[in-house]
Design a protein around this motif. Structure first.
Motif, PDB file in Angstrom:
ATOM      1  N   ASP A   7       1.109  -1.289   0.236  1.00 23.43           N
ATOM      2  CA  ASP A   7       0.025  -0.416  -0.171  1.00 23.43           C
ATOM      3  C   ASP A   7       1.020   1.144  -0.375  1.00 23.43           C
ATOM      4  O   ASP A   7       1.954   1.297   0.688  1.00 23.43           O
ATOM      5  N   LEU A   8       0.833   1.576  -0.722  1.00 23.16           N
ATOM      6  CA  LEU A   8       1.613   3.204  -1.031  1.00 23.16           C
ATOM      7  C   LEU A   8       1.397   4.581   0.091  1.00 23.16           C
ATOM      8  O   LEU A   8       0.828   5.728  -0.955  1.00 23.16           O
ATOM      9  N   LEU A  41      -4.396  -3.195   4.955  1.00 20.64           N
ATOM     10  CA  LEU A  41      -2.709  -3.487   5.205  1.00 20.64           C
ATOM     11  C   LEU A  41      -2.124  -2.405   5.495  1.00 20.64           C
ATOM     12  O   LEU A  41      -2.721  -1.628   5.663  1.00 20.64           O
ATOM     13  N   HIS A  42      -0.807  -2.299   6.328  1.00 22.80           N
ATOM     14  CA  HIS A  42      -0.529  -1.461   6.648  1.00 22.80           C
ATOM     15  C   HIS A  42       0.755  -0.728   6.177  1.00 22.80           C
ATOM     16  O   HIS A  42       1.783  -1.786   4.580  1.00 22.80           O
ATOM     17  N   PRO A  43       0.605   0.568   5.349  1.00 21.70           N
ATOM     18  CA  PRO A  43       1.390   1.054   4.792  1.00 21.70           C
ATOM     19  C   PRO A  43       2.701   1.460   4.932  1.00 21.70           C
ATOM     20  O   PRO A  43       3.788   1.446   5.738  1.00 21.70           O
ATOM     21  N   ASN A 100      -7.398   6.529   1.449  1.00 19.76           N
ATOM     22  CA  ASN A 100      -8.094   5.309   2.477  1.00 19.76           C
ATOM     23  C   ASN A 100      -7.687   3.657   3.031  1.00 19.76           C
ATOM     24  O   ASN A 100      -8.214   2.850   3.045  1.00 19.76           O
ATOM     25  N   GLY A 101      -6.282   3.925   2.080  1.00 21.49           N
ATOM     26  CA  GLY A 101      -5.968   1.894   2.480  1.00 21.49           C
ATOM     27  C   GLY A 101      -6.212   0.800   1.511  1.00 21.49           C
ATOM     28  O   GLY A 101      -7.577   1.049   0.347  1.00 21.49           O
ATOM     29  N   SER A 102      -6.270  -0.215   1.270  1.00 16.95           N
ATOM     30  CA  SER A 102      -5.992  -0.801   1.039  1.00 16.95           C
ATOM     31  C   SER A 102      -6.370  -2.447   2.387  1.00 16.95           C
ATOM     32  O   SER A 102      -5.735  -2.826   3.461  1.00 16.95           O
ATOM     33  N   THR A 103      -7.311  -3.172   1.471  1.00 17.00           N
ATOM     34  CA  THR A 103      -7.980  -3.999   2.380  1.00 17.00           C
ATOM     35  C   THR A 103      -7.046  -5.811   1.614  1.00 17.00           C
ATOM     36  O   THR A 103      -7.888  -5.899   0.415  1.00 17.00           O
ATOM     37  N   LEU A 104      -6.688  -6.642   2.492  1.00 14.96           N
ATOM     38  CA  LEU A 104      -6.966  -7.578   2.426  1.00 14.96           C
ATOM     39  C   LEU A 104      -7.667  -8.551   1.983  1.00 14.96           C
ATOM     40  O   LEU A 104      -7.775  -9.195   3.158  1.00 14.96           O
ATOM     41  N   ILE A 149      -7.448  -8.186  -3.074  1.00 15.13           N
ATOM     42  CA  ILE A 149      -6.730  -7.219  -2.400  1.00 15.13           C
ATOM     43  C   ILE A 149      -8.088  -5.300  -2.925  1.00 15.13           C
ATOM     44  O   ILE A 149      -8.104  -6.172  -3.694  1.00 15.13           O
ATOM     45  N   ASP A 150      -8.806  -5.133  -2.238  1.00 14.78           N
ATOM     46  CA  ASP A 150     -10.031  -4.298  -2.067  1.00 14.78           C
ATOM     47  C   ASP A 150      -9.014  -2.355  -1.924  1.00 14.78           C
ATOM     48  O   ASP A 150      -8.461  -2.329  -1.110  1.00 14.78           O
ATOM     49  N   LEU A 151      -9.802  -2.859  -2.944  1.00 24.13           N
ATOM     50  CA  LEU A 151      -8.250  -0.682  -2.865  1.00 24.13           C
ATOM     51  C   LEU A 151      -9.641   0.438  -2.810  1.00 24.13           C
ATOM     52  O   LEU A 151      -9.393   1.369  -2.395  1.00 24.13           O
ATOM     53  N   GLY A 152     -11.189  -0.147  -2.702  1.00 23.65           N
ATOM     54  CA  GLY A 152     -11.908   0.613  -2.575  1.00 23.65           C
ATOM     55  C   GLY A 152     -13.058   1.091  -4.043  1.00 23.65           C
ATOM     56  O   GLY A 152     -12.152   1.031  -4.767  1.00 23.65           O
ATOM     57  N   ASP A 153     -14.187   2.261  -4.002  1.00 21.25           N
ATOM     58  CA  ASP A 153     -15.115   2.507  -4.890  1.00 21.25           C
ATOM     59  C   ASP A 153     -15.309   1.136  -5.620  1.00 21.25           C
ATOM     60  O   ASP A 153     -15.231   0.892  -6.807  1.00 21.25           O
TER      61      ASP A 153
END
Length: 107
Positions: A60-61, A79-81, A65-69, A93-97
């Protein structure tokens, strides 16, 4: 990807609204994949996917809003940034939207 796009992991991949290759080294530029994010949930450069010798890692860069595994049979993990996480076949991996990245046929 949830967009229907299939990407071979022959080099680093950066996904985001307007991804940039800021960390690339050497002669091989990463795949840059732009995705729509009407709610602006996805950052410009959101997720890096990198093939390693015998694994695939995601990063996650440092997104807002983060990313979810999402791993079958396990609770969702945020995910920890900036921290590398190994993914395996079946992971998503869920990025959102509504944008997700599914991993298949990994080493």
């Amino acid at each position: 990807m949830s967009t229907g796009q299939v990407v071979a992991l022959d080099r680093t991949v950066v996904i985001g609204r307007r991804p940039r290759a800021t960390r690339s080294t050497g002669a091989t530029l990463p795949h840059l994949i732009a995705v729509d994010s009407p709610q602006q949930d996805i950052s410009r450069s959101h997720l890096e996917i990198r093939p390693e010798a015998d694994a695939v890692v995601v990063l996650d860069l440092h997104t807002t809003n983060g990313s979810t595994l999402l791993r079958p049979g396990a609770d969702p993990v945020r995910l920890h940034p900036g921290e590398q996480t190994i993914v395996v076949s079946g992971d998503v991996i869920d990025l959102g939207d509504g944008v997700t990245v599914a991993f298949e046929d990994l080493p």
